[in-house]
Design an enzyme around this catalytic site. Structure first.
Site, PDB file in Angstrom:
ATOM      1  N   ASP A 169       0.846  -1.198   0.000  1.00 38.65           N
ATOM      2  CA  ASP A 169       0.000   0.000   0.000  1.00 38.65           C
ATOM      3  C   ASP A 169       0.891   1.261   0.000  1.00 38.65           C
ATOM      4  OD1 ASP A 169      -2.494   1.220  -0.016  1.00 38.65           O
ATOM      5  OD2 ASP A 169      -2.722   1.185   2.160  1.00 38.65           O
ATOM      6  N   HIS A 264      -4.207   3.038  -7.272  1.00 38.50           N
ATOM      7  CA  HIS A 264      -5.396   2.675  -6.493  1.00 38.50           C
ATOM      8  C   HIS A 264      -6.629   2.470  -7.372  1.00 38.50           C
ATOM      9  CE1 HIS A 264      -3.285   3.152  -2.697  1.00 38.50           C
ATOM     10  NE2 HIS A 264      -4.360   2.643  -2.097  1.00 38.50           N
ATOM     11  N   HIS A 267      -6.261  -0.892  -8.763  1.00 42.46           N
ATOM     12  CA  HIS A 267      -6.617  -1.816  -7.668  1.00 42.46           C
ATOM     13  C   HIS A 267      -8.132  -2.006  -7.628  1.00 42.46           C
ATOM     14  CE1 HIS A 267      -8.517  -2.132  -3.719  1.00 42.46           C
ATOM     15  NE2 HIS A 267      -7.607  -3.045  -3.448  1.00 42.46           N
ATOM     16  N   HIS A 281      -5.573  -5.741   0.232  1.00 47.19           N
ATOM     17  CA  HIS A 281      -5.560  -4.436  -0.439  1.00 47.19           C
ATOM     18  C   HIS A 281      -4.148  -4.068  -0.929  1.00 47.19           C
ATOM     19  CE1 HIS A 281      -6.463  -0.141  -1.041  1.00 47.19           C
ATOM     20  NE2 HIS A 281      -5.381   0.115  -0.345  1.00 47.19           N
TER      21      HIS A 281
HETATM   22 ZN   LIG Z   1      -4.465   2.045  -0.119  1.00 48.74          ZN
END
Ligand SMILES: [Zn+2]
Length: 377
Positions: A169, A264, A267, A281
């Site tokens: 992340d 992101h 993602h 995540h």
């Molecule tokens: Zn994140």
């Protein structure tokens, strides 16, 4: 130009820091609503008992249902009122922390992450779900949490996959902030309370946030591998301490005040693929970062540095690594479409975005990752 930065009032991390939780509760009053999964409470039961006695405070057990839904938030707010709680504690992972943020609405909130798997603890936002677990909405509060309290021993004793995901992340933070600087895109730090946008003027990132995002990446390169090994043997070392701070504080401030971008958004697109559901995540964000680098045609040496890092600590470098063994061009387009919905952060990239280009970048990143793993780069 209007700029904004938002951050928690206090951030504290250290060995046995949980024993000071009562001290922070005491600064608000006598009792705290404790929002945590029963398993997480069990993990730190001894420390909670000790700090309770030492500072003469009470924890009001919330019976948290495990889901951050409007119904659960309302129930907990009523419980806090009925029991006259002076503050709210969110202890554990993402759901408990997000629920505590929603219950506290920006007031008297202590966040105690027991894993370092994402950069969400420091932010002034939360994700709401329906009671069945489907996405509902984002919520933004007037302030970030009042206190972020991290016991480094507790983090060191958690399974290594969590801190590695947190590094995934954190890996995107610098590259996404860099895109925001180049495109002058508005950042979350400028958003008003309660709604996503519209009520107050937009704000861009500050230089301060970009410096933090840069430090985030530098720390990963310097200490990431050492921190992973420290976590494997449950040892609190300076490298592990640096990475805890990197994953939670530097990445947290870096994303919220420096901005998100393609990593992101991709993602989010990848989440429509069934195979990715068993992955965290940060693991998907790591691959999203490689896709962003392909999309922006980053220098090969930068891509190789990121690949070396991911490979060394066990982060995904291709689609197969996030559970996608086969994908058709049609499915790739669907992923790209989801990454390109109007409210996505992908438009923070400093050039025009098309669904086809995004699909091509995912395909290219996968190819680069697979060649890397085969030793062909
Ligand atoms: Zn994140």
């Amino acid at each position: 130009m209007r700029k904004a930065l938002i951050c928690p009032t206090k951030y504290v991390q250290g060995e046995d820091e949980l024993l000071n939780l009562g001290y922070f509760v005491q600064t608000y009053g006598k009792s705290a609503l404790l929002i945590a999964h029963p398993d997480d409470v069990e993990r730190v039961k001894t420390q909670l008992e000790e700090t309770k006695k030492k500072f003469n405070i009470t924890f009001v057990e919330s019976g948290f249902c495990g889901q951050c839904s409007r119904q659960e938030v309302k129930r907990l707010q009523e419980l806090a009122k009925e029991k006259n709680c002076d503050c709210t504690i969110g202890l554990g992972g993402g759901k408990a922390i997000d629920t505590a943020k929603c219950v506290a609405e920006g007031d008297n909130l202590i966040i105690v992450p027991t894993i370092a798997a994402t950069d969400a603890p420091t932010s002034h936002s939360a994700v709401l779900y329906t009671p069945d677990g489907a996405f509902d909405d984002y919520a933004y509060f007037k302030q970030s949490p009042s206190v972020i309290l991290i016991d480094t021993k507790v983090i060191a004793n958690a399974p290594t996959r969590f801190i590695v995901s947190g590094m995934g992340d954190a890996l995107s933070t610098y590259f996404e902030a860099r895109a925001n600087v180049q495109s002058f895109t508005k950042v979350n730090a400028g958003l008003p309370c309660g709604v996503r946008e519209g009520l107050c003027p937009e704000a861009r990132g500050t230089n301060a946030a970009f410096v933090l995002a840069k430090a985030c990446y530098e720390n990963l390169m310097t200490d990431g591998i050492k921190a992973k090994m420290a976590s494997d043997i449950n040892a609190v070392t300076p490298a592990l301490e640096n990475i805890i701070e990197t994953n939670i504080l530097l990445s947290g401030l870096g994303f919220e005040s420096g901005g998100l971008a393609a990593a992101h958004a991709i993602h989010d697109g990848l989440t429509i693929l069934e195979g990715t559901h068993g992955y965290f995540h940060g693991e998907k964000v790591a691959f999203g970062t490689l896709c962003q680098l392909a999309l922006e045609n980053a220098p090969m040496e930068e891509i190789l540095e990121v690949l070396d890092f991911c490979d060394a600590i066990g982060l995904p470098v291709c689609l197969e690594d996030i559970g996608v063994t086969e994908i058709t061009d049609e499915e790739l387009i669907e992923v790209a479409k989801k990454a390109c919905i109007p409210e996505e952060s992908i438009y923070a990239m400093p050039f025009p975005i098309t669904i086809e280009n995004v699909a091509a970048s995912i395909k290219a990143a996968d190819e680069i990752g697979r060649k890397y793993k085969a030793g062909l780069l």
